[in-house]
Design a protein around this motif. Sequence first.
Motif, PDB file in Angstrom:
ATOM      1  N   PHE A   1      15.974   7.666   3.111  1.00  0.00           N
ATOM      2  CA  PHE A   1      16.094   8.262   4.446  1.00  0.00           C
ATOM      3  C   PHE A   1      16.696   7.252   5.425  1.00  0.00           C
ATOM      4  CE2 PHE A   1      12.303  11.414   3.845  1.00  0.00           C
ATOM      5  CZ  PHE A   1      13.100  12.239   3.075  1.00  0.00           C
ATOM      6  N   LEU A   2      16.186   6.027   5.391  1.00  0.00           N
ATOM      7  CA  LEU A   2      16.684   4.996   6.305  1.00  0.00           C
ATOM      8  C   LEU A   2      18.157   4.684   6.055  1.00  0.00           C
ATOM      9  CD1 LEU A   2      13.578   2.647   6.332  1.00  0.00           C
ATOM     10  CD2 LEU A   2      14.542   3.805   8.339  1.00  0.00           C
ATOM     11  N   THR A   3      18.597   4.787   4.818  1.00  0.00           N
ATOM     12  CA  THR A   3      20.003   4.536   4.497  1.00  0.00           C
ATOM     13  C   THR A   3      20.898   5.597   5.129  1.00  0.00           C
ATOM     14  OG1 THR A   3      19.434   3.371   2.462  1.00  0.00           O
ATOM     15  CG2 THR A   3      21.661   4.268   2.603  1.00  0.00           C
ATOM     16  N   VAL A   4      20.474   6.842   5.090  1.00  0.00           N
ATOM     17  CA  VAL A   4      21.238   7.915   5.750  1.00  0.00           C
ATOM     18  C   VAL A   4      21.231   7.694   7.263  1.00  0.00           C
ATOM     19  CG1 VAL A   4      21.359  10.403   6.203  1.00  0.00           C
ATOM     20  CG2 VAL A   4      20.836   9.579   3.892  1.00  0.00           C
ATOM     21  N   VAL A   5      20.081   7.340   7.804  1.00  0.00           N
ATOM     22  CA  VAL A   5      19.974   7.076   9.239  1.00  0.00           C
ATOM     23  C   VAL A   5      20.893   5.915   9.624  1.00  0.00           C
ATOM     24  CG1 VAL A   5      18.410   6.320  11.091  1.00  0.00           C
ATOM     25  CG2 VAL A   5      17.643   8.031   9.420  1.00  0.00           C
ATOM     26  N   LEU A   6      20.889   4.854   8.838  1.00  0.00           N
ATOM     27  CA  LEU A   6      21.761   3.707   9.098  1.00  0.00           C
ATOM     28  C   LEU A   6      23.227   4.124   9.080  1.00  0.00           C
ATOM     29  CD1 LEU A   6      22.226   0.633   9.445  1.00  0.00           C
ATOM     30  CD2 LEU A   6      22.049   0.434   6.951  1.00  0.00           C
ATOM     31  N   ALA A   7      23.611   4.898   8.093  1.00  0.00           N
ATOM     32  CA  ALA A   7      25.007   5.339   7.984  1.00  0.00           C
ATOM     33  C   ALA A   7      25.396   6.199   9.190  1.00  0.00           C
ATOM     34  CB  ALA A   7      25.199   6.111   6.684  1.00  0.00           C
ATOM     35  N   ASN A   8      24.524   7.115   9.582  1.00  0.00           N
ATOM     36  CA  ASN A   8      24.819   7.963  10.742  1.00  0.00           C
ATOM     37  C   ASN A   8      24.904   7.149  12.026  1.00  0.00           C
ATOM     38  OD1 ASN A   8      25.106  10.419   9.434  1.00  0.00           O
ATOM     39  ND2 ASN A   8      22.946  10.962   9.667  1.00  0.00           N
ATOM     40  N   GLU A   9      24.021   6.187  12.182  1.00  0.00           N
ATOM     41  CA  GLU A   9      24.055   5.344  13.378  1.00  0.00           C
ATOM     42  C   GLU A   9      25.362   4.567  13.438  1.00  0.00           C
ATOM     43  OE1 GLU A   9      21.683   5.277  15.870  1.00  0.00           O
ATOM     44  OE2 GLU A   9      20.516   6.758  14.783  1.00  0.00           O
ATOM     45  N   MET A  10      25.822   4.078  12.286  1.00  0.00           N
ATOM     46  CA  MET A  10      27.073   3.317  12.263  1.00  0.00           C
ATOM     47  C   MET A  10      28.263   4.220  12.608  1.00  0.00           C
ATOM     48  SD  MET A  10      28.588   0.464  12.095  1.00  0.00           S
ATOM     49  CE  MET A  10      27.656  -0.789  11.254  1.00  0.00           C
ATOM     50  N   LEU A  11      28.295   5.416  12.056  1.00  0.00           N
ATOM     51  CA  LEU A  11      29.389   6.328  12.396  1.00  0.00           C
ATOM     52  C   LEU A  11      29.350   6.703  13.875  1.00  0.00           C
ATOM     53  CD1 LEU A  11      30.017   6.508   9.332  1.00  0.00           C
ATOM     54  CD2 LEU A  11      30.475   8.917   9.737  1.00  0.00           C
TER      55      LEU A  11
ATOM     56  N   GLY B   1       0.785  -1.224   0.000  1.00  0.00           N
ATOM     57  CA  GLY B   1       0.000   0.000   0.000  1.00  0.00           C
ATOM     58  C   GLY B   1       0.817   1.275   0.000  1.00  0.00           C
ATOM     59  N   ILE B   2       2.070   1.158  -0.372  1.00  0.00           N
ATOM     60  CA  ILE B   2       2.955   2.324  -0.452  1.00  0.00           C
ATOM     61  C   ILE B   2       3.521   2.359  -1.865  1.00  0.00           C
ATOM     62  CG2 ILE B   2       5.006   3.472   0.488  1.00  0.00           C
ATOM     63  CD1 ILE B   2       4.606   1.749   3.032  1.00  0.00           C
ATOM     64  N   THR B   3       3.464   3.506  -2.515  1.00  0.00           N
ATOM     65  CA  THR B   3       3.964   3.599  -3.889  1.00  0.00           C
ATOM     66  C   THR B   3       5.457   3.327  -3.932  1.00  0.00           C
ATOM     67  OG1 THR B   3       4.509   5.955  -3.787  1.00  0.00           O
ATOM     68  CG2 THR B   3       2.226   5.377  -4.429  1.00  0.00           C
ATOM     69  N   LYS B   4       5.930   2.919  -5.095  1.00  0.00           N
ATOM     70  CA  LYS B   4       7.358   2.660  -5.296  1.00  0.00           C
ATOM     71  C   LYS B   4       8.173   3.911  -4.965  1.00  0.00           C
ATOM     72  CE  LYS B   4      10.829   0.393  -7.456  1.00  0.00           C
ATOM     73  NZ  LYS B   4      11.699  -0.378  -6.623  1.00  0.00           N
ATOM     74  N   LYS B   5       7.672   5.062  -5.403  1.00  0.00           N
ATOM     75  CA  LYS B   5       8.371   6.330  -5.136  1.00  0.00           C
ATOM     76  C   LYS B   5       8.481   6.581  -3.631  1.00  0.00           C
ATOM     77  CE  LYS B   5       7.996  11.284  -5.961  1.00  0.00           C
ATOM     78  NZ  LYS B   5       7.143  12.146  -5.204  1.00  0.00           N
ATOM     79  N   ASP B   6       7.391   6.357  -2.907  1.00  0.00           N
ATOM     80  CA  ASP B   6       7.409   6.582  -1.453  1.00  0.00           C
ATOM     81  C   ASP B   6       8.274   5.542  -0.736  1.00  0.00           C
ATOM     82  OD1 ASP B   6       5.847   8.830  -1.708  1.00  0.00           O
ATOM     83  OD2 ASP B   6       3.964   7.800  -1.213  1.00  0.00           O
ATOM     84  N   LEU B   7       8.258   4.304  -1.224  1.00  0.00           N
ATOM     85  CA  LEU B   7       9.154   3.287  -0.655  1.00  0.00           C
ATOM     86  C   LEU B   7      10.604   3.710  -0.840  1.00  0.00           C
ATOM     87  CD1 LEU B   7       7.553  -0.125  -1.705  1.00  0.00           C
ATOM     88  CD2 LEU B   7       7.930   0.698   0.636  1.00  0.00           C
ATOM     89  N   ASN B   8      10.933   4.206  -2.031  1.00  0.00           N
ATOM     90  CA  ASN B   8      12.303   4.645  -2.307  1.00  0.00           C
ATOM     91  C   ASN B   8      12.704   5.807  -1.404  1.00  0.00           C
ATOM     92  OD1 ASN B   8      12.685   2.688  -4.254  1.00  0.00           O
ATOM     93  ND2 ASN B   8      12.160   4.035  -5.947  1.00  0.00           N
TER      94      ASN B   8
ATOM     95  N   ALA C   1      18.548  -1.760   9.443  1.00  0.00           N
ATOM     96  CA  ALA C   1      18.835  -2.610   8.281  1.00  0.00           C
ATOM     97  C   ALA C   1      17.662  -3.550   7.996  1.00  0.00           C
ATOM     98  CB  ALA C   1      20.126  -3.398   8.507  1.00  0.00           C
ATOM     99  N   GLU C   2      17.054  -4.084   9.039  1.00  0.00           N
ATOM    100  CA  GLU C   2      15.895  -4.957   8.854  1.00  0.00           C
ATOM    101  C   GLU C   2      14.693  -4.176   8.322  1.00  0.00           C
ATOM    102  OE1 GLU C   2      15.359  -7.058  12.558  1.00  0.00           O
ATOM    103  OE2 GLU C   2      17.148  -8.293  12.198  1.00  0.00           O
ATOM    104  N   ARG C   3      14.525  -2.941   8.754  1.00  0.00           N
ATOM    105  CA  ARG C   3      13.421  -2.114   8.234  1.00  0.00           C
ATOM    106  C   ARG C   3      13.608  -1.872   6.742  1.00  0.00           C
ATOM    107  NH1 ARG C   3       8.243  -1.246   8.891  1.00  0.00           N
ATOM    108  NH2 ARG C   3       7.671   0.499   7.565  1.00  0.00           N
ATOM    109  N   ILE C   4      14.832  -1.598   6.329  1.00  0.00           N
ATOM    110  CA  ILE C   4      15.133  -1.416   4.907  1.00  0.00           C
ATOM    111  C   ILE C   4      14.761  -2.680   4.138  1.00  0.00           C
ATOM    112  CG2 ILE C   4      17.027  -1.158   3.240  1.00  0.00           C
ATOM    113  CD1 ILE C   4      18.330   0.774   5.340  1.00  0.00           C
ATOM    114  N   SER C   5      15.096  -3.824   4.679  1.00  0.00           N
ATOM    115  CA  SER C   5      14.765  -5.105   4.049  1.00  0.00           C
ATOM    116  C   SER C   5      13.256  -5.319   3.969  1.00  0.00           C
ATOM    117  CB  SER C   5      15.429  -6.246   4.824  1.00  0.00           C
ATOM    118  OG  SER C   5      15.151  -7.479   4.228  1.00  0.00           O
TER     119      SER C   5
END
Length: 156
Positions: free
Chosen positions: A18-28, A6-13, A67-71
């Motif tokens: 956003f989650l990728t940036v959050v993941l990267a910041n959390e790792m740093l 129920g989420i468009t491809k654009k909104d999923l992307n 990472a699991e949320r991204i998956s």
Amino acid sequence: MEPKIGITKKDLNTSVDFLTVVLANEMLLYVKTRKFHWNVSGNSFMELHKLFEEHYTQLEHTIDEIAERISKLGAKAIGTMQEFIDHATLKENSKVVEQKDMINELLSDHETILKQLRDYIKEIEETNDYGTADFLTALLQSHETQAWTVRKYMNK
């Protein structure tokens, strides 16, 4: 396989970006907090040593959840140090710093993450991705707590 939730491809992307940036910041932040844990010294050594350990342990759990949320959204999580550096808005700490500087840097990083999370949540709430908005809200609350505990050392 692309999720049909129920989420468009654009909104999923958008959520995944956003989650990728959050993941990267959390790792740093995780790596920095662990480094400070190893190198802290001074009057509050044991107290900060334990606090930093508590924080990096929480961050480790958070990193896995992101990472699991991204998956769950049908994407692959980044996983190399170079990818983390490339996607992060936080900066690495490449020098050994004094206790006061550790506190200042960690507080600044938590506050940067908090501001960014608020922006991301606001944008994601405009999509149907309520799961990610809720997930990021819980993460925001965790960073508020960590920032608060670090901030308490500012006057010591």
